[in-house]
Scaffold this active site. Structure first.
Site, PDB file in Angstrom:
ATOM      1  N   GLN A  94       0.857  -1.181   0.000  1.00 40.64           N
ATOM      2  CA  GLN A  94       0.000   0.000   0.000  1.00 40.64           C
ATOM      3  C   GLN A  94       0.894   1.232   0.000  1.00 40.64           C
ATOM      4  OE1 GLN A  94      -3.154   1.484   0.898  1.00 40.64           O
ATOM      5  NE2 GLN A  94      -2.066   3.347   1.448  1.00 40.64           N
ATOM      6  N   THR A  95       0.583   2.212  -0.840  1.00 37.21           N
ATOM      7  CA  THR A  95       1.373   3.451  -0.766  1.00 37.21           C
ATOM      8  C   THR A  95       0.594   4.657  -1.270  1.00 37.21           C
ATOM      9  OG1 THR A  95       3.457   4.498  -1.389  1.00 37.21           O
ATOM     10  CG2 THR A  95       2.486   3.046  -3.023  1.00 37.21           C
ATOM     11  N   ARG A  96       0.964   5.842  -0.738  1.00 38.11           N
ATOM     12  CA  ARG A  96       0.393   7.108  -1.211  1.00 38.11           C
ATOM     13  C   ARG A  96       1.520   8.080  -1.562  1.00 38.11           C
ATOM     14  NH1 ARG A  96       0.926   9.347   4.211  1.00 38.11           N
ATOM     15  NH2 ARG A  96       1.034  11.433   3.349  1.00 38.11           N
ATOM     16  N   HIS A 128      10.972   5.262  -3.909  1.00 32.89           N
ATOM     17  CA  HIS A 128      12.389   5.463  -4.177  1.00 32.89           C
ATOM     18  C   HIS A 128      13.103   4.123  -4.010  1.00 32.89           C
ATOM     19  CE1 HIS A 128      11.436   9.643  -4.436  1.00 32.89           C
ATOM     20  NE2 HIS A 128      10.873   9.601  -3.229  1.00 32.89           N
ATOM     21  N   HIS A 181      12.253   1.845  -1.028  1.00 27.39           N
ATOM     22  CA  HIS A 181      10.953   1.152  -1.112  1.00 27.39           C
ATOM     23  C   HIS A 181      11.052  -0.053  -2.035  1.00 27.39           C
ATOM     24  CE1 HIS A 181       9.815   5.438  -0.377  1.00 27.39           C
ATOM     25  NE2 HIS A 181       9.139   4.852   0.596  1.00 27.39           N
ATOM     26  N   ARG A 188       6.000   0.966   9.873  1.00 27.27           N
ATOM     27  CA  ARG A 188       6.010   1.859  11.027  1.00 27.27           C
ATOM     28  C   ARG A 188       5.037   2.997  10.723  1.00 27.27           C
ATOM     29  NH1 ARG A 188       8.631   6.061  12.901  1.00 27.27           N
ATOM     30  NH2 ARG A 188       9.428   5.943  15.026  1.00 27.27           N
ATOM     31  N   ASP A 189       4.187   3.336  11.684  1.00 28.17           N
ATOM     32  CA  ASP A 189       3.246   4.451  11.545  1.00 28.17           C
ATOM     33  C   ASP A 189       2.423   4.354  10.250  1.00 28.17           C
ATOM     34  OD1 ASP A 189       1.982   6.763  12.362  1.00 28.17           O
ATOM     35  OD2 ASP A 189       3.423   8.096  11.411  1.00 28.17           O
ATOM     36  N   HIS A 190       1.844   3.178  10.020  1.00 26.09           N
ATOM     37  CA  HIS A 190       1.047   2.947   8.801  1.00 26.09           C
ATOM     38  C   HIS A 190      -0.130   3.930   8.749  1.00 26.09           C
ATOM     39  CE1 HIS A 190      -0.497   0.213   5.588  1.00 26.09           C
ATOM     40  NE2 HIS A 190      -1.638   0.764   5.948  1.00 26.09           N
ATOM     41  N   ALA A 191      -0.295   4.592   7.611  1.00 27.06           N
ATOM     42  CA  ALA A 191      -1.391   5.547   7.403  1.00 27.06           C
ATOM     43  C   ALA A 191      -1.478   6.582   8.528  1.00 27.06           C
ATOM     44  CB  ALA A 191      -2.730   4.838   7.237  1.00 27.06           C
ATOM     45  N   ARG A 232     -14.588  43.830  -8.045  1.00 27.26           N
ATOM     46  CA  ARG A 232     -16.006  44.130  -7.837  1.00 27.26           C
ATOM     47  C   ARG A 232     -16.657  44.605  -9.143  1.00 27.26           C
ATOM     48  NH1 ARG A 232     -18.859  43.735  -3.219  1.00 27.26           N
ATOM     49  NH2 ARG A 232     -17.615  43.037  -1.457  1.00 27.26           N
ATOM     50  N   ARG A 273     -19.468  39.330   0.989  1.00 30.90           N
ATOM     51  CA  ARG A 273     -18.010  39.525   1.063  1.00 30.90           C
ATOM     52  C   ARG A 273     -17.314  38.168   0.933  1.00 30.90           C
ATOM     53  NH1 ARG A 273     -16.339  44.737   3.635  1.00 30.90           N
ATOM     54  NH2 ARG A 273     -18.179  45.715   4.535  1.00 30.90           N
ATOM     55  N   ILE A 276     -10.299  43.933   0.834  1.00 30.89           N
ATOM     56  CA  ILE A 276     -10.282  44.138   2.287  1.00 30.89           C
ATOM     57  C   ILE A 276     -10.169  42.788   2.977  1.00 30.89           C
ATOM     58  CG2 ILE A 276     -11.573  44.991   4.278  1.00 30.89           C
ATOM     59  CD1 ILE A 276     -12.864  47.068   2.461  1.00 30.89           C
ATOM     60  N   ALA A 277     -10.997  41.804   2.550  1.00 34.30           N
ATOM     61  CA  ALA A 277     -11.013  40.442   3.119  1.00 34.30           C
ATOM     62  C   ALA A 277     -11.024  40.492   4.646  1.00 34.30           C
ATOM     63  CB  ALA A 277      -9.831  39.636   2.593  1.00 34.30           C
TER      64      ALA A 277
HETATM   65  S1  PPS Z   1     -14.424  42.840   0.718  1.00 32.87           S
HETATM   66  O1  PPS Z   1     -14.944  43.030   2.076  1.00 32.87           O
HETATM   67  O2  PPS Z   1     -13.075  42.273   0.746  1.00 32.87           O
HETATM   68  O3  PPS Z   1     -15.341  42.069  -0.119  1.00 32.87           O
HETATM   69  O4  PPS Z   1     -14.309  44.300   0.098  1.00 32.87           O
HETATM   70  P1  PPS Z   1     -13.621  44.670  -1.295  1.00 32.87           P
HETATM   71  O5  PPS Z   1     -14.147  43.828  -2.394  1.00 32.87           O
HETATM   72  O6  PPS Z   1     -12.156  44.732  -1.134  1.00 32.87           O
HETATM   73  O7  PPS Z   1     -14.187  46.121  -1.620  1.00 32.87           O
HETATM   74  C1  PPS Z   1     -13.730  47.166  -0.955  1.00 32.87           C
HETATM   75  C2  PPS Z   1     -13.910  48.456  -1.743  1.00 32.87           C
HETATM   76  O8  PPS Z   1     -15.289  48.756  -1.869  1.00 32.87           O
HETATM   77  C3  PPS Z   1     -15.568  50.082  -1.401  1.00 32.87           C
HETATM   78  N1  PPS Z   1     -16.678  49.967  -0.422  1.00 32.87           N
HETATM   79  C4  PPS Z   1     -16.652  49.422   0.813  1.00 32.87           C
HETATM   80  N2  PPS Z   1     -15.654  48.931   1.590  1.00 32.87           N
HETATM   81  C5  PPS Z   1     -15.972  48.454   2.812  1.00 32.87           C
HETATM   82  N3  PPS Z   1     -17.202  48.437   3.316  1.00 32.87           N
HETATM   83  C6  PPS Z   1     -18.248  48.923   2.603  1.00 32.87           C
HETATM   84  N4  PPS Z   1     -19.483  48.898   3.089  1.00 32.87           N
HETATM   85  C7  PPS Z   1     -17.991  49.436   1.284  1.00 32.87           C
HETATM   86  N5  PPS Z   1     -18.763  49.983   0.320  1.00 32.87           N
HETATM   87  C8  PPS Z   1     -17.948  50.277  -0.711  1.00 32.87           C
HETATM   88  C9  PPS Z   1     -14.286  50.654  -0.867  1.00 32.87           C
HETATM   89  O9  PPS Z   1     -13.912  51.654  -1.748  1.00 32.87           O
HETATM   90  C10 PPS Z   1     -13.259  49.523  -0.936  1.00 32.87           C
HETATM   91  O10 PPS Z   1     -12.114  49.864  -1.670  1.00 32.87           O
HETATM   92  P2  PPS Z   1     -10.618  49.839  -1.096  1.00 32.87           P
HETATM   93  O11 PPS Z   1      -9.786  49.565  -2.298  1.00 32.87           O
HETATM   94  O12 PPS Z   1     -10.465  48.788  -0.046  1.00 32.87           O
HETATM   95  O13 PPS Z   1     -10.402  51.200  -0.571  1.00 32.87           O
END
Ligand code: PPS
Length: 568
Positions: free
Chosen positions: A193-195, A199, A202, A288-291, A433, A447, A473-474
Site C-alpha cells: 500500500q502506498t500514497r 524510491h 521502497h 512503522r506508523d502505517h497511514a 467588484r 463579502r 479588504i477580506a
Molecule cells: S471585501 O470586504 O473584501 O469584499 O471588500 P472589497 O471587495 O475589497 O471592496 C472594498 C472596496 O469597496 C468600497 N466599499 C466598501 N468597503 C468596505 N465596506 C463597505 N461597506 C464598502 N462599500 C464600498 C471601498 O472603496 C473599498 O475599496 P478599497 O480599495 O479597499 O479602498
C-alpha cells in the site's frame, strides 16, 4: 501459509440489462449528488472491495463500528462507511425511500434503499475512530467541516462503475485482480500500500518482503483520496511505472486502488488489510506508523509507531491476510547497497534522506543522489515540483479601505514585471467588484463569496505558474484561511497585512467613503460599522504610516526573496 482464494467475490451490480431499466426508472427518484469521497466509497462497495458491506452503514452497524470495530452481527469492520448528507436533503426523506446516487456530472451510479437516517455524534466518532477530536487530523477536519450533518444508511444496488479516464489499464476491481492472479498462477501475493512516490529504499524493502514470504508482489497504490498536500496521483503513477521496471520481470505487478484514505493509523491498517483480502491478496506489508496523519495540535504523533502493526496482528485471522513487517532500509555507503536499518555492518556510514529533506531539495532545485532514487522518478518529481523560483504564488494583501493595499500592490506588480519571468495579474478589490462581483454587496455572505472568487482565480493563476496579487479588504479570518488552503494546494500563499489604523485611513479618506459611513449614508462599512479581523500571523505586516509606498513594496520583494520565490 495462506493461499489466495481465487473464487469471485460478491459485487452489488445488477446485470447490464437490468441496469438499463433501473437507470431509466431511477430518473424519477430523489437524487443525491455524491461528493468525491462518497464516489470512492461507493465504487469499493459496489465492486466488493468493502465486502461484506452491502451498502452504507445502518445506524446499528455504525454504532458497533465506532464503538468496537464490529458490525451489529459481530463481523469485524473498522471504518464507518456512511453517506453524509445536508439537513435540507434529509428533511423530507423518510426511511423506506429509494434514492438515486449520482456522480458529479449527474450520471446515476446506484440506487440506495434508505433504511436509516440519523444525526451522528461526530465528537464521539472522532474520539473512537481517529483517537482524538482534534482538527489537525485530516479525517476529523473532514468530519466536522466538510461532511454533512445527517447520515443515511441502507443497501445499494449498483448500476454502473464510476467513470475514470486516467490509467484505465491499471485499474482493477477485486474480481479482475483475482482473475489476473488465477491466470498468472499466483497463489501467494503480497500487497504494498502506498500514497507516496517510491524510491530505491521502497523498491528494496518490497522486493525483500516478497522474497521472504516467497510470494509475488503487487504495488497497490491509492489513487482516490490521500492526505491533503500529497504528490498528485498522476505524477505518482508515472513514477511507479518507472520503478516497476526495476523488479525482476514477471514477479511484480501494479494495480491502482480508488480508495479514499482516512489516515486513521491502526484502524486504517486493519481496513487496508480487509480490502486487500477482498482483492485476492494473501499478504500485506504494514510499516512503522502505517497511514499516520502526522502531528496533532500539540505537536505529538496521533498514534504510536507500532500501534498499527499491533492491532493488525490482534485481528489477523479475521482480516484474512498475513501481515508482513516493513523493514526500514538504509543505504550503506561503504557497501554501496541497501541494508535493513538493524543489520548495518559495524562502523559503516549510513546515508538517508527524509521526506522533508527531499521536498526541500526539490523546492530549491538541489541535487538528489542516484543512490536515493531512480533518475526517472526524480525527473517526474521535478516536472511537477519545479524549484520555488519557477512555481506560481499568490501575494494576498488585506487591510481596511484606504489602507494603501492597492497602491502597494500596484508598485509590487510593476517591480515583479520589471524582473520578468512569470505572468503577473493584479486582482484589486475595486477592479474585481467591477468585473467579477458586480452583483454583490457588502454583507458577510457577499463579502465571503467575493473573496472566494478572488481565491479561486488566484489559485488557477498559481497552479499555472503565474503570480497573483490580490488586494481586497477580506475582513474575515476564516475566509482568508479558506483562500489560503485553495492556493497552497498549488504554490505559496503570502498574506500581507497592510496594518494602517482606522484613524489614519479615516484621516486620509481618499475616496470620501469614511465621511459617508460616519453619516450613515454607507451601511456595513469596514472599520466603522462592520468588523475587520486583523490577521494574527501573516507572512508580513506593513505599516504605511510614515513610510513610502516604494519602501513597503520593497519589503514584500525581500520577503519573496527570503522564501525562495524570486531570485534577485
Ligand atoms: S471585501 O470586504 O473584501 O469584499 O471588500 P472589497 O471587495 O475589497 O471592496 C472594498 C472596496 O469597496 C468600497 N466599499 C466598501 N468597503 C468596505 N465596506 C463597505 N461597506 C464598502 N462599500 C464600498 C471601498 O472603496 C473599498 O475599496 P478599497 O480599495 O479597499 O479602498
Amino acid at each position: 501459509m495462506a493461499l489466495t482464494n481465487t473464487a469471485p467475490i460478491p459485487e452489488l451490480y445488477v446485470s447490464a440489462e437490468s441496469a438499463q431499466k433501473l437507470k431509466f426508472e431511477a430518473g424519477n427518484l430523489l437524487s443525491w449528488d455524491l461528493t468525491p469521497r462518497q464516489i470512492c466509497d461507493l465504487e469499493l462497495l459496489m465492486n466488493g472491495g468493502f465486502n461484506p458491506l452491502k451498502g452504507f452503514l445502518t445506524e446499528a452497524d455504525y454504532d458497533g463500528v465506532v464503538e468496537n470495530m464490529r458490525l451489529a452481527d459481530g463481523t469485524l469492520w473498522p471504518m464507518p462507511i456512511t453517506l453524509d448528507v445536508s439537513e435540507k436533503f434529509a428533511e423530507g426523506l423518510e426511511p423506506g425511500t429509494d434514492i438515486a446516487l449520482r456522480d458529479q456530472e449527474g450520471v446515476i451510479l446506484a440506487i440506495m434503499s434508505v433504511s436509516d437516517k440519523w444525526v451522528p455524534n461526530k465528537a464521539k466518532e472522532a474520539e473512537k475512530v481517529f483517537g482524538a477530536d482534534d482538527l489537525a487530523h485530516p479525517a476529523v477536519n473532514y468530519l466536522h467541516n466538510i461532511a454533512g450533518p445527517v447520515y443515511l444508511g441502507g443497501p445499494v444496488t449498483g448500476i454502473q462503475q464510476p467513470v475514470h479516464y486516467d490509467f484505465k489499464a491499471r485499474r482493477d476491481t477485486p474480481n479482475e485482480l483475482r482473475a489476473y492472479f488465477r491466470k498468472m498462477g499466483w497463489r501467494k501475493i503480497v500487497a504494498f500500500q502506498t500514497r507516496n512516490p517510491l524510491h530505491r529504499a521502497h523498491q528494496e524493502l518490497t522486493f525483500r518482503a516478497a522474497r521472504e514470504a516467497e510470494a509475488n508482489l503487487v504495488i497497490h497504490p491509492v489513487v482516490g483520496m490521500t492526505k491533503p498536500g500529497d504528490v498528485d496521483h498522476f505524477t505518482r503513477v508515472r513514477c511507479y511505472e518507472a520503478v516497476l521496471d526495476k523488479y525482476p520481470a514477471a514477479t511484480t505487478h501494479m494495480s491502482l486502488l480508488n480508495l479514499a484514505m482516512r489516515m486513521a493509523g491502526p484502524r486504517e491498517a486493519v481496513w487496508h488489510g480487509m480490502i486487500r483480502r477482498n482483492h485476492g491478496f494473501t499478504h500485506f506489508i504494514v510499516g512503522r506508523d502505517h497511514a499516520g496523519p502526522g502531528k496533532n495540535s500539540q505537536g505529538k504523533d496521533f498514534y504510536g509507531p507500532y500501534d498499527a502493526q499491533d492491532l493488525f496482528k490482534k485481528h489477523q485471522d479475521e482480516i484474512g491476510v498475513t501481515m508482513v513487517d516493513f523493514k526500514h532500509m538504509v543505504y550503506v555507503q561503504e557497501k554501496a547497497q541497501y541494508y535493513p536499518a538493524n543489520e548495518v555492518p559495524e562502523g559503516c556510514t549510513v546515508l538517508d534522506i527524509s521526506g522533508t529533506e527531499l521536498r526541500r531539495r526539490l523546492r530549491e532545485g538541489l541535487e538528489i543522489p542516484e543512490w536515493f532514487s531512480f533518475p526517472e522518478v526524480v525527473r517526474e518529481l521535478r516536472r511537477t515540483s519545479p524549484p520555488r523560483a519557477k512555481q506560481g504564488f499568490t501575494v494576498f494583501f488585506t487591510g481596511l479601505s484606504g489602507s494603501g493595499k492597492s497602491t502597494i500592490a500596484n508598485a509590487l506588480m510593476v517591480k515583479l514585471m520589471e524582473m520578468g519571468g512569470r505572468p503577473t495579474t493584479l486582482l484589486d478589490g475595486d477592479v474585481v467588484r467591477k468585473h467579477l462581483s458586480s452583483e454583490l454587496g457588502f454583507s458577510k455572505e457577499h463579502r465571503d463569496i467575493n473573496i472566494k472568487r478572488i481565491g479561486y482565480v488566484a489559485s488557477e493563476i498559481t497552479k499555472n505558474g503565474g503570480i497573483a496579487i490580490c488586494a481586497p479588504i477580506a475582513p474575515y479570518t476564516a475566509t482568508r484561511r479558506a483562500v489560503r488552503e485553495m492556493i497552497e494546494a498549488y504554490g505559496a500563499f503570502i498574506e500581507v497585512h497592510v496594518a494602517t489604523s482606522v484613524e489614519e485611513c479615516e484621516k486620509r479618506d481618499r475616496k470620501g467613503l469614511y465621511k459617508l459611513a460616519r453619516e450613515g449614508k454607507i451601511k456595513e462599512f469596514t472599520g466603522i460599522s462592520d468588523p475587520y479581523e486583523a490577521p494574527e500571523a501573516p507572512e508580513l505586516r506593513v505599516d504605511t504610516e510614515g513610510l513610502d509606498v516604494d519602501y513597503c513594496a520593497q519589503q514584500v520583494i525581500l520577503k519573496l526573496e527570503s522564501m525562495g520565490l524570486i531570485k534577485a
